[in-house]
Write a protein that holds these residues in place. Structure first.
Motif, PDB file in Angstrom:
ATOM      1  N   GLY A  35       0.834  -1.199   0.000  1.00 41.67           N
ATOM      2  CA  GLY A  35       0.000   0.000   0.000  1.00 41.67           C
ATOM      3  C   GLY A  35       0.862   1.237   0.000  1.00 41.67           C
ATOM      4  O   GLY A  35       2.093   1.174   0.099  1.00 41.67           O
ATOM      5  N   GLU A  36       0.214   2.383  -0.101  1.00 45.16           N
ATOM      6  CA  GLU A  36       0.946   3.640  -0.139  1.00 45.16           C
ATOM      7  C   GLU A  36       1.618   3.924   1.199  1.00 45.16           C
ATOM      8  O   GLU A  36       1.225   3.398   2.247  1.00 45.16           O
ATOM      9  N   ALA A  39       0.066   4.074   5.100  1.00 44.15           N
ATOM     10  CA  ALA A  39      -1.148   3.251   5.202  1.00 44.15           C
ATOM     11  C   ALA A  39      -1.183   2.423   6.478  1.00 44.15           C
ATOM     12  O   ALA A  39      -2.210   1.837   6.806  1.00 44.15           O
ATOM     13  N   VAL A 206      -3.556  -5.687   0.796  1.00 44.48           N
ATOM     14  CA  VAL A 206      -3.456  -4.299   0.365  1.00 44.48           C
ATOM     15  C   VAL A 206      -4.076  -3.408   1.442  1.00 44.48           C
ATOM     16  O   VAL A 206      -5.248  -3.583   1.803  1.00 44.48           O
ATOM     17  N   GLU A 208      -5.055   0.435   2.947  1.00 45.12           N
ATOM     18  CA  GLU A 208      -5.377   1.816   2.602  1.00 45.12           C
ATOM     19  C   GLU A 208      -5.952   2.496   3.841  1.00 45.12           C
ATOM     20  O   GLU A 208      -6.934   2.009   4.419  1.00 45.12           O
ATOM     21  N   GLU A 209      -5.302   3.565   4.270  1.00 49.37           N
ATOM     22  CA  GLU A 209      -5.743   4.333   5.435  1.00 49.37           C
ATOM     23  C   GLU A 209      -6.019   3.440   6.648  1.00 49.37           C
ATOM     24  O   GLU A 209      -7.038   3.555   7.322  1.00 49.37           O
ATOM     25  N   ILE A 213      -8.050  -3.492   2.412  1.00 48.53           N
ATOM     26  CA  ILE A 213      -9.133  -3.305   1.447  1.00 48.53           C
ATOM     27  C   ILE A 213      -9.212  -4.448   0.433  1.00 48.53           C
ATOM     28  O   ILE A 213     -10.227  -4.606  -0.236  1.00 48.53           O
TER      29      ILE A 213
END
Length: 291
Positions: A35-36, A39, A206, A208-209, A213
């Motif tokens: 993930g980014e 995250a 994965v 996200e925040e 997800i």
């Protein structure tokens, strides 16, 4: 088996973020957190290692409880059988490679494991040298060996290869996979390198925040199933697998992954890490090495 559920309010550059995850990882599996930046991936590793306390949660490893906030159980990092490899090598500069490994031994632990790791990770010619005389890739091999000295239940890898060039990354990926299998480890990797994830992982989560997800095999997560009949692009070979009389060549293009069916003549001089061009010819994809 790793069973964990964690809640932690994290303070990020974008503001507060609630880390809220639950994971069950079978023993011996190699998973990746993807993930980014920001995250929550590294925070999960730090909580597992006991370096960061969650607001509430539970962690059980092979039925041993490491953390249970309701029961006020929270083992110290020294009591958790975790091997942790960071992006930074964090080796003692005034000690030889061998002394760095011996320093990681537990009290009364026999040093037979030192010789074994030096052999498995091929550090024999380096064992009497100081870290300052080693390349980045050699230092990361030492860091990997040191993380395994106490025969951990869980190996945590926090983007350990991101600062290395492609050739060295490929070599160290091979070492990581080798020790994962040899010592039957449960391994959790944080990586942004899709080729690395494809090569190493059994499953990808994965983030996200602060939340998971999506999850699945690397192919399920990254492979593109749609492709125009007319195309021409360049990429990097991340795997070559034989399927009966043909070969499946997996190519990384940017952050996308495609699979190309190739004949033996097309893959004769191809190896993982090669740059290739994939183009359409009579509506069939062909693959060619870029030299």
């Amino acid at each position: 088996m790793i069973a964990l559920s964690l809640h932690k309010m994290l303070h990020t550059a974008q503001g507060n973020m609630l880390l809220d995850i639950a994971l069950n990882v079978p023993h011996g599996e190699f998973i990746t957190l993807y993930g980014e930046s920001g995250a929550g991936k590294t925070s999960i590793l730090r909580i597992l290692a006991g370096l960061l306390d969650p607001d509430d949660g539970k962690i059980a490893i092979n039925n041993d409880v490491w953390l249970d906030t309701e029961k006020k159980i929270n083992l110290s990092p020294q009591k958790r059988k975790v091997g942790y490899v960071f992006q930074e090598y964090a080796l003692f500069p005034n000690m030889t490679v061998r002394k760095n490994l011996e320093y990681a031994l537990e009290k009364n632990q026999k040093n037979q494991i030192i010789d074994e790791l030096i052999d498995v990770i091929e550090l024999g010619d380096l064992q009497h040298r100081n870290p300052s005389t080693l390349s980045g890739g050699q230092q990361q091999r030492v860091a990997l060996a040191r993380a395994l000295v106490q025969t951990p239940d869980v190996l945590l890898l926090d983007e350990p290869l991101s600062a290395l060039d492609i050739k060295m990354r490929l070599k160290l990926q091979a070492y990581i996979l080798k020790v994962h299998k040899k010592y039957n480890l449960t391994t959790i990797l944080v990586s942004h390198d899709i080729g690395e994830v494809l090569k190493l992982s059994d499953k990808v989560y994965v983030l996200e925040e602060g939340k998971i997800i999506r999850s699945g095999t690397p192919s399920e997560i990254f492979t593109s199933h749609q492709m125009s009949a007319k195309f021409r692009f360049t990429g990097e070979v991340v795997s070559i697998q034989q399927e009966e009389v043909v070969y499946i060549v997996t190519v990384l293009i940017g952050n996308n992954v495609v699979k190309v069916i190739a004949q033996n003549s097309e893959i004769t001089d191809l190896t993982v890490g090669d740059k290739v061009m994939v183009a359409s010819k009579a509506f069939n994809p062909v693959i060619q090495k870029i030299t």
